[in-house]
Design a protein around this motif. Structure first.
Motif, PDB file in Angstrom:
ATOM      1  N   GLY A  77      98.381  96.208 -37.745  1.00 27.14           N
ATOM      2  CA  GLY A  77      97.379  96.078 -38.802  1.00 27.14           C
ATOM      3  C   GLY A  77      98.009  95.821 -40.156  1.00 27.14           C
ATOM      4  O   GLY A  77      97.534  94.983 -40.925  1.00 27.14           O
ATOM      5  N   ALA A  78      99.102  96.523 -40.448  1.00 25.18           N
ATOM      6  CA  ALA A  78      99.799  96.320 -41.714  1.00 25.18           C
ATOM      7  C   ALA A  78     100.348  94.901 -41.813  1.00 25.18           C
ATOM      8  O   ALA A  78     100.317  94.277 -42.883  1.00 25.18           O
TER       9      ALA A  78
ATOM     10  N   ALA B 207      94.145  93.618 -28.766  1.00 22.66           N
ATOM     11  CA  ALA B 207      93.846  93.790 -27.341  1.00 22.66           C
ATOM     12  C   ALA B 207      95.075  93.494 -26.486  1.00 22.66           C
ATOM     13  O   ALA B 207      95.388  94.238 -25.545  1.00 22.66           O
ATOM     14  N   ALA B 208      95.777  92.418 -26.790  1.00 17.10           N
ATOM     15  CA  ALA B 208      96.961  92.053 -26.007  1.00 17.10           C
ATOM     16  C   ALA B 208      98.053  93.108 -26.153  1.00 17.10           C
ATOM     17  O   ALA B 208      98.767  93.413 -25.182  1.00 17.10           O
ATOM     18  N   LEU B 209      98.188  93.687 -27.346  1.00 18.36           N
ATOM     19  CA  LEU B 209      99.181  94.733 -27.565  1.00 18.36           C
ATOM     20  C   LEU B 209      98.907  95.933 -26.662  1.00 18.36           C
ATOM     21  O   LEU B 209      99.835  96.633 -26.240  1.00 18.36           O
ATOM     22  N   ALA B 210      97.622  96.163 -26.354  1.00 17.25           N
ATOM     23  CA  ALA B 210      97.236  97.267 -25.468  1.00 17.25           C
ATOM     24  C   ALA B 210      97.201  96.852 -23.999  1.00 17.25           C
ATOM     25  O   ALA B 210      96.832  97.665 -23.133  1.00 17.25           O
ATOM     26  N   GLY B 211      97.554  95.593 -23.698  1.00 17.54           N
ATOM     27  CA  GLY B 211      97.631  95.151 -22.302  1.00 17.54           C
ATOM     28  C   GLY B 211      96.396  94.484 -21.753  1.00 17.54           C
ATOM     29  O   GLY B 211      96.218  94.422 -20.529  1.00 17.54           O
TER      30      GLY B 211
ATOM     31  N   GLY C 149      95.605 106.490 -32.722  1.00 19.20           N
ATOM     32  CA  GLY C 149      96.713 107.138 -33.403  1.00 19.20           C
ATOM     33  C   GLY C 149      98.085 106.600 -33.076  1.00 19.20           C
ATOM     34  O   GLY C 149      99.080 107.059 -33.638  1.00 19.20           O
ATOM     35  N   ASP C 150      98.172 105.624 -32.179  1.00 20.19           N
ATOM     36  CA  ASP C 150      99.476 105.047 -31.838  1.00 20.19           C
ATOM     37  C   ASP C 150     100.001 104.266 -33.048  1.00 20.19           C
ATOM     38  O   ASP C 150      99.312 103.382 -33.564  1.00 20.19           O
ATOM     39  N   PRO C 151     101.212 104.548 -33.525  1.00 22.98           N
ATOM     40  CA  PRO C 151     101.731 103.854 -34.712  1.00 22.98           C
ATOM     41  C   PRO C 151     101.933 102.361 -34.503  1.00 22.98           C
ATOM     42  O   PRO C 151     102.017 101.608 -35.481  1.00 22.98           O
ATOM     43  N   ARG C 152     101.985 101.896 -33.255  1.00 26.68           N
ATOM     44  CA  ARG C 152     102.175 100.465 -33.010  1.00 26.68           C
ATOM     45  C   ARG C 152     101.006  99.656 -33.544  1.00 26.68           C
ATOM     46  O   ARG C 152     101.185  98.580 -34.120  1.00 26.68           O
ATOM     47  N   ILE C 153      99.790 100.153 -33.373  1.00 29.94           N
ATOM     48  CA  ILE C 153      98.639  99.382 -33.820  1.00 29.94           C
ATOM     49  C   ILE C 153      98.509  99.443 -35.345  1.00 29.94           C
ATOM     50  O   ILE C 153      98.070  98.476 -35.978  1.00 29.94           O
TER      51      ILE C 153
ATOM     52  N   TRP D 141     107.576  89.346 -44.776  1.00 28.79           N
ATOM     53  CA  TRP D 141     107.249  90.748 -44.518  1.00 28.79           C
ATOM     54  C   TRP D 141     106.288  90.895 -43.345  1.00 28.79           C
ATOM     55  O   TRP D 141     106.390  91.842 -42.563  1.00 28.79           O
ATOM     56  N   ALA D 142     105.322  89.977 -43.240  1.00 27.71           N
ATOM     57  CA  ALA D 142     104.365  90.046 -42.137  1.00 27.71           C
ATOM     58  C   ALA D 142     105.087  89.990 -40.796  1.00 27.71           C
ATOM     59  O   ALA D 142     104.822  90.791 -39.889  1.00 27.71           O
ATOM     60  N   ASP D 143     106.013  89.060 -40.650  1.00 30.40           N
ATOM     61  CA  ASP D 143     106.759  88.952 -39.393  1.00 30.40           C
ATOM     62  C   ASP D 143     107.640  90.183 -39.165  1.00 30.40           C
ATOM     63  O   ASP D 143     107.729  90.699 -38.046  1.00 30.40           O
ATOM     64  N   GLN D 144     108.291  90.630 -40.219  1.00 30.61           N
ATOM     65  CA  GLN D 144     109.175  91.783 -40.104  1.00 30.61           C
ATOM     66  C   GLN D 144     108.396  93.028 -39.683  1.00 30.61           C
ATOM     67  O   GLN D 144     108.829  93.798 -38.823  1.00 30.61           O
ATOM     68  N   HIS D 145     107.238  93.226 -40.306  1.00 29.06           N
ATOM     69  CA  HIS D 145     106.429  94.398 -39.989  1.00 29.06           C
ATOM     70  C   HIS D 145     105.825  94.290 -38.590  1.00 29.06           C
ATOM     71  O   HIS D 145     105.703  95.295 -37.880  1.00 29.06           O
ATOM     72  N   PHE D 146     105.457  93.071 -38.195  1.00 26.50           N
ATOM     73  CA  PHE D 146     104.842  92.912 -36.878  1.00 26.50           C
ATOM     74  C   PHE D 146     105.814  93.295 -35.766  1.00 26.50           C
ATOM     75  O   PHE D 146     105.402  93.811 -34.723  1.00 26.50           O
ATOM     76  N   ARG D 147     107.092  93.058 -35.963  1.00 25.77           N
ATOM     77  CA  ARG D 147     108.076  93.432 -34.937  1.00 25.77           C
ATOM     78  C   ARG D 147     108.074  94.939 -34.680  1.00 25.77           C
ATOM     79  O   ARG D 147     108.440  95.392 -33.593  1.00 25.77           O
ATOM     80  N   ARG D 148     107.635  95.720 -35.656  1.00 23.74           N
ATOM     81  CA  ARG D 148     107.587  97.175 -35.482  1.00 23.74           C
ATOM     82  C   ARG D 148     106.495  97.601 -34.498  1.00 23.74           C
ATOM     83  O   ARG D 148     106.491  98.757 -34.044  1.00 23.74           O
ATOM     84  N   ALA D 149     105.583  96.700 -34.204  1.00 24.85           N
ATOM     85  CA  ALA D 149     104.575  96.977 -33.180  1.00 24.85           C
ATOM     86  C   ALA D 149     105.124  96.774 -31.765  1.00 24.85           C
ATOM     87  O   ALA D 149     104.423  97.031 -30.793  1.00 24.85           O
ATOM     88  N   ARG D 150     106.338  96.281 -31.666  1.00 26.71           N
ATOM     89  CA  ARG D 150     107.028  96.025 -30.389  1.00 26.71           C
ATOM     90  C   ARG D 150     106.168  95.154 -29.456  1.00 26.71           C
ATOM     91  O   ARG D 150     105.867  95.540 -28.326  1.00 26.71           O
TER      92      ARG D 150
END
Length: 342
Positions: free
Chosen positions: A78-79, A209-213, A70-74, A142-151
């Protein structure tokens, strides 16, 4: 059994991310000129109805590494993969001269028809191609822009960048392969690895996986899963491109043969019947039926089905080696990727 990585809650979250992003872009870009709103609407329509396979693998990597459901980052990550896939498909259709995508006109054919219907000045086909290039570029932005929202941290951002570079490299190798007067199974599989396996399965798993550490050891284990599974995914795609039902695939039967794609299926056929015979049929509308029959009668279809089974077994073994949680998350995705009809 379905994987928790493919649950409807996550798919809904990705869809909501895509929808809200489009609304935002529509507001911003129509301020520049109302005509740009048509480009935004086309981008949104083109990416609608996808299988969300890359977001699902990204989610699986996230959950496997301990990311919170449920974390919005993932969902944002995905988007981003959906926009990236859209960019690749728009450009791929243009390079292949494809008329349709998901049962609708491909972008370049759509805008070519609009130009013709409007009796506009200039060449309609050139206009369609130009718009498709621009739309593909917009989707990549858009892909790059949206990916930045995953921090993402720097390591995760590097994996995202590797993914983009690898898919372009794979596309280039595919283009080069079509200039050669011979077929080679190993070379065709090399293209599969960079054009599909790494892009479709490995990098989405890695990014999630990397986004989750996740540590490097888990990323390496995921590579052992991803490469055979991604190769099996593309081989299934090749089979569907020749023998798939247009009602399921959204493209005419035999479209890959008409477009002259140098797939493993075609290379295996040439190994039996000869390069010259296949070259005389591949890339022609009149040669589709005969070449399809040769693919079947030569044993190439059965051989590729065997390849898919062997690669799927390797993926399952690699999943089992990671542990029970990986089996729960990833094992159902193997069949989703390799036993599909579209």
């Amino acid at each position: 059994m379905s994987s928790p990585a493919a649950d409807s809650t996550f798919r809904t979250a990705v869809a909501e991310q895509l929808s809200s992003f489009v609304a935002e872009q529509h507001r911003l870009l129509t301020d520049l000129d109302p005509m740009v709103g048509d480009l935004v609407d086309t981008a949104a329509a083109f990416t609608a109805g996808g299988k969300l396979l890359r977001p699902t693998f990204c989610h699986a990597g996230w959950l496997l590494a301990g990311g919170a459901p449920g974390d919005p980052r993932i969902a944002a990550a995905g988007a981003a993969f959906e926009w990236l896939q859209g960019s690749a498909l728009v450009h791929d259709d243009l390079m292949d001269g494809s008329d349709t995508r998901r049962g609708r006109p491909s972008v370049h054919r759509d805008f070519e028809a609009r130009h013709r219907d409007a009796r506009a000045l200039g060449d309609a086909a050139e206009y369609g191609a130009r718009v498709a290039i621009l739309l593909g570029d917009l989707l990549l932005a858009w892909a790059d822009q949206h990916f930045r929202r995953a921090r993402p941290d720097e390591r995760t951002a590097d994996l995202w960048d590797f993914c983009k570079s690898e898919v372009v490299s794979g596309q280039f190798l595919d283009v080069v392969a079509q200039t050669r007067d011979r077929f080679d199974i190993d070379s065709a599989m090399h293209v599969v690895r960079f054009k599909a396996a790494k892009y479709t399965v490995e990098r989405p798993l890695h990014v999630g996986a990397a986004l989750a550490g996740a540590d490097d050891a888990l990323l390496a284990e995921l590579t052992d899963v991803a490469l055979p599974l991604g190769e099996a995914f593309q081989l299934r795609d090749d089979v569907l491109g020749v023998f798939g039902d247009p009602a399921d695939t959204g493209k005419p039967a035999g479209d890959d043969l008409r477009e002259g794609k140098r797939t493993v299926l075609v290379a295996r056929t040439a190994q039996v019947v000869g390069d010259e015979r296949v070259l005389g049929l591949l890339g022609t509308a009149e040669g589709v039926d005969e070449l399809r029959d040769l693919i079947d009668s030569s044993g190439a279809l059965a051989a590729v089905e065997g390849d898919i089974d062997r690669l799927s077994d390797r993926a399952h073994a690699a999943i089992a080696a990671i542990g029970p949680h990986a089996v729960e998350l990833l094992a159902p995705l193997v069949d989703a990727a390799t036993r599909r009809v579209r």
